[in-house]
Scaffold this motif. Structure first.
Motif, short mmCIF file in Angstrom:
data_model
loop_
_atom_site.label_atom_id
_atom_site.label_comp_id
_atom_site.label_asym_id
_atom_site.label_seq_id
_atom_site.Cartn_x
_atom_site.Cartn_y
_atom_site.Cartn_z
N ARG A 35 54.40 8.33 -34.43
CA ARG A 35 55.49 7.48 -33.95
C ARG A 35 55.00 6.19 -33.31
N GLN A 36 55.68 5.10 -33.67
CA GLN A 36 55.46 3.83 -32.97
C GLN A 36 56.32 3.88 -31.70
N LYS A 37 55.75 3.52 -30.58
CA LYS A 37 56.57 3.53 -29.36
C LYS A 37 57.50 2.32 -29.34
N ILE A 38 58.66 2.50 -28.73
CA ILE A 38 59.59 1.38 -28.62
C ILE A 38 59.69 0.98 -27.15
N PHE A 39 59.55 -0.32 -26.90
CA PHE A 39 59.71 -0.83 -25.53
C PHE A 39 60.62 -2.04 -25.57
N ASP A 40 61.71 -2.03 -24.81
CA ASP A 40 62.60 -3.19 -24.79
C ASP A 40 63.20 -3.36 -23.39
N ASN A 41 62.61 -4.29 -22.65
CA ASN A 41 63.21 -4.59 -21.34
C ASN A 41 63.71 -6.03 -21.30
N SER A 42 64.06 -6.56 -22.50
CA SER A 42 64.55 -7.94 -22.54
C SER A 42 65.90 -8.02 -21.83
N PHE A 43 66.14 -9.18 -21.21
CA PHE A 43 67.45 -9.38 -20.60
C PHE A 43 68.35 -10.08 -21.60
N ASP A 44 69.62 -9.76 -21.56
CA ASP A 44 70.61 -10.44 -22.38
C ASP A 44 70.81 -11.83 -21.77
N THR A 45 70.38 -12.87 -22.50
CA THR A 45 70.44 -14.22 -21.92
C THR A 45 71.64 -15.02 -22.42
N SER A 46 72.52 -14.37 -23.18
CA SER A 46 73.69 -15.12 -23.66
C SER A 46 74.56 -15.52 -22.46
N SER A 47 75.33 -16.61 -22.64
CA SER A 47 76.08 -17.09 -21.48
C SER A 47 77.32 -16.23 -21.21
N THR A 48 77.73 -15.47 -22.21
CA THR A 48 78.93 -14.64 -21.99
C THR A 48 78.52 -13.16 -21.90
N TYR A 49 79.43 -12.38 -21.37
CA TYR A 49 79.16 -10.94 -21.27
C TYR A 49 80.43 -10.21 -21.71
N SER A 50 80.25 -9.38 -22.72
CA SER A 50 81.44 -8.70 -23.25
C SER A 50 81.12 -7.24 -23.53
N ILE A 51 82.03 -6.36 -23.15
CA ILE A 51 81.98 -4.95 -23.61
C ILE A 51 83.34 -4.74 -24.21
#
Ligand code: SAM
Ligand code: SF4
Ligand code: F3S
Length: 459
Positions: free
Chosen positions: A123-139
């Protein structure tokens, strides 16, 4: 069907993030299990707020190593606040972890799990701690997996306050609000189609909802009170709560709304942290003890039934005995309904982490201060909660009394003021299932932690 064992640490935001991950995992045929040995996916949603929270997770992740040796196909994933700030290190120190990701990437959980499960050999390990840098926030839609009438609804994420002791701005990134009408439509949908009666709005500082967006878009005038006014109008919504609010940002408009509203709960959590102006200043809280007391006075005037709870930190670096005493006196003055209290825990990366003054208070002294403060608060609670005797409270029943004694047949629930209330059904209602019903209860006795009463009626 595959099975996921999920362990959540930390605050309500994390609890809700976990719910959202479970809902997403359900879409790829995962169901929950309480037995980690039978899980195809072991998922930790971590908290980094204090050293104690970190230590709990690190002891659990150590224990999981044996399970992974026995069942190498089990996927081990770590999300949440520890993963955001220590994720890369985690993957190095614990080779049995397959996936590490921060809170801004939780919506990718299914993608990440599927990617790992397709590579059973190496298995390749997955690492993702990027921040969402878009100006809007939607759920788009709030998702949940439980079947009860209460729902958390996130209205904003992140925090820009940088209180000197707090790691949250580093784990959750910059503050961003959802568009107001998106939240309103979301809540309408929950009430109309999912049987939701009670909503808890979530954010690290809900009072500043929409503020940043207003600065960037001059035509927008969305703020927390305008959101509350719109939610108030949703027919079928019975109770509205919110957390957390920052004393610096409690507006007069919000205080007035606590008086006007028919749906806002009779409870407000308003973390103060300290009763000393010197310490508050060092904590970068942006208000004084006098300002806070002024808020309490106005709030109680607007809604005399309102009960207020708070957070307190003792042993902040350099806190003198005199400053600590000021916090004790402050608690006597405010008579909070309950508090969450903590010993200061240095968090790497925060301003207060390595202050030279931190050596001035030993660990034992911090524990002593905390213990004493908690005892004092309990006696305050015992007193203030006795005032509830004789009142009729509307309670949402959440189950039977958890105690295993003569009282175990009693039902329990939360009043609008958040206090726990127990009651016995009448003889003729013994077989009635009160779970998730709204009832009225007349309070007959009260301790520091809960109250008992006589059942009046289902409402
Ligand atoms: N945003 C909320 C606020 O400002 O009150 C809640 C923040 S935090 C999730 C919950 C509580 O943890 C804080 O109110 C504070 O009392 C406590 N806390 C945060 N960092 C801490 C630290 N380094 N040591 C001890 N307690 C801490
Ligand atoms: Fe932490 Fe302060 Fe933000 Fe609350 S307001 S999350 S205590 S930085
Ligand atoms: Fe913990 Fe992160 Fe919440 S540090 S308290 S889970 S925001």
């Amino acid at each position: 069907m595959k099975k996921v064992f999920l362990k959540t640490y930390g605050c309500q935001m994390n609890e809700h993030d976990s719910e959202r991950m479970l809902a997403n995992l359900k879409e790829i045929d995962f169901i929950s299990t309480n037995i980690k040995e039978e899980a195809d996916l072991v998922l930790f949603n971590t908290c980094a707020i204090r050293d104690h929270a970190n230590a709990k997770f690190y002891s659990h992740i150590g224990e999981i190593r044996a399970l992974k040796l026995k069942r190498p196909s089990t996927i081990i994933a770590v999300g949440g606040c520890i993963s955001q700030v220590e994720g890369e290190e985690l993957l190095k120190r614990y080779p049995h972890i397959d996936i590490a990701f921060g809170p801004d990437n939780l919506h990718k959980i299914t993608e990440m799990v599927l990617a790992v499960s397709h590579q059973n050999k190496k298995r390749q390990k997955i690492f993702d701690n990027s921040f969402d840098t878009s100006s809007t926030y939607s759920i788009k839609d709030t998702k949940f997996v439980h079947g009860n009438p209460k729902a958390y609804v996130t209205i904003m994420k992140g925090c820009d306050n940088y209180c000197s002791y707090c790691i949250v701005p580093y784990t959750r990134g910059r503050e961003k609000s959802r568009p107001m009408m998106e939240v309103v439509d979301d809540v309408k949908r929950l009430v109309e189609f999912h049987g939701i009666d009670e909503v808890m709005l979530l954010g690290q500082n809900v009072n500043s909802f929409g503020r940043k967006e207003n600065k960037e878009n001059k035509d927008s005038s969305e703020n927390f009170v305008s959101l509350l006014r719109k939610l108030e109008m949703i027919s079928g919504l019975k109770l509205l709560r919110y957390t957390s609010s920052h004393p610096r940002d409690v507006s007069d408009e919000l205080i007035c709304f606590h008086g006007e509203s028919k749906k806002l709960a009779d409870h407000l959590h308003l973390p103060v942290q300290s009763g000393s102006n010197v310490v508050l200043e060092q904590m970068n809280r942006g208000y004084s003890v006098e300002h806070y007391l002024g808020l309490l006075e106005k709030l109680k005037k607007a809604n005399p039934r309102l009960k207020i709870s708070s957070d307190i930190i003792v042993g902040y670096p350099g806190e003198s005995e005199e400053e600590y005493q000021k916090t004790l006196n402050f608690l006597q003055q405010t008579q909070f309904d309950f508090i969450y209290s903590y010993a200061f825990s240095p968090r790497p990366g925060t301003k207060a982490f390595d202050l030279p003054q931190s050596k001035s208070i030993s660990r034992e002294e911090k524990s002593k201060r905390l213990h004493h403060l908690q005892l004092q608060q309990l006696s305050i609670q015992e007193h203030v909660r006795r005032e509830m005797i004789g009142e009729v409270e509307r309670v949402l029943v959440d189950g039977r009394n958890k105690r295993n004694d003569a009282d175990s047949l009693m039902w329990r629930g939360r009043a609008s003021n958040l206090r726990i209330v127990h009651f016995n059904p009448r003889e003729e209602d013994r077989d009635f299932d009160f779970k998730w019903k709204w009832v009225e209860v007349k309070i007959t006795s009260s301790t520091a932690l809960s109250s008992k009463g006589d059942f009046c009626r289902v409402c």
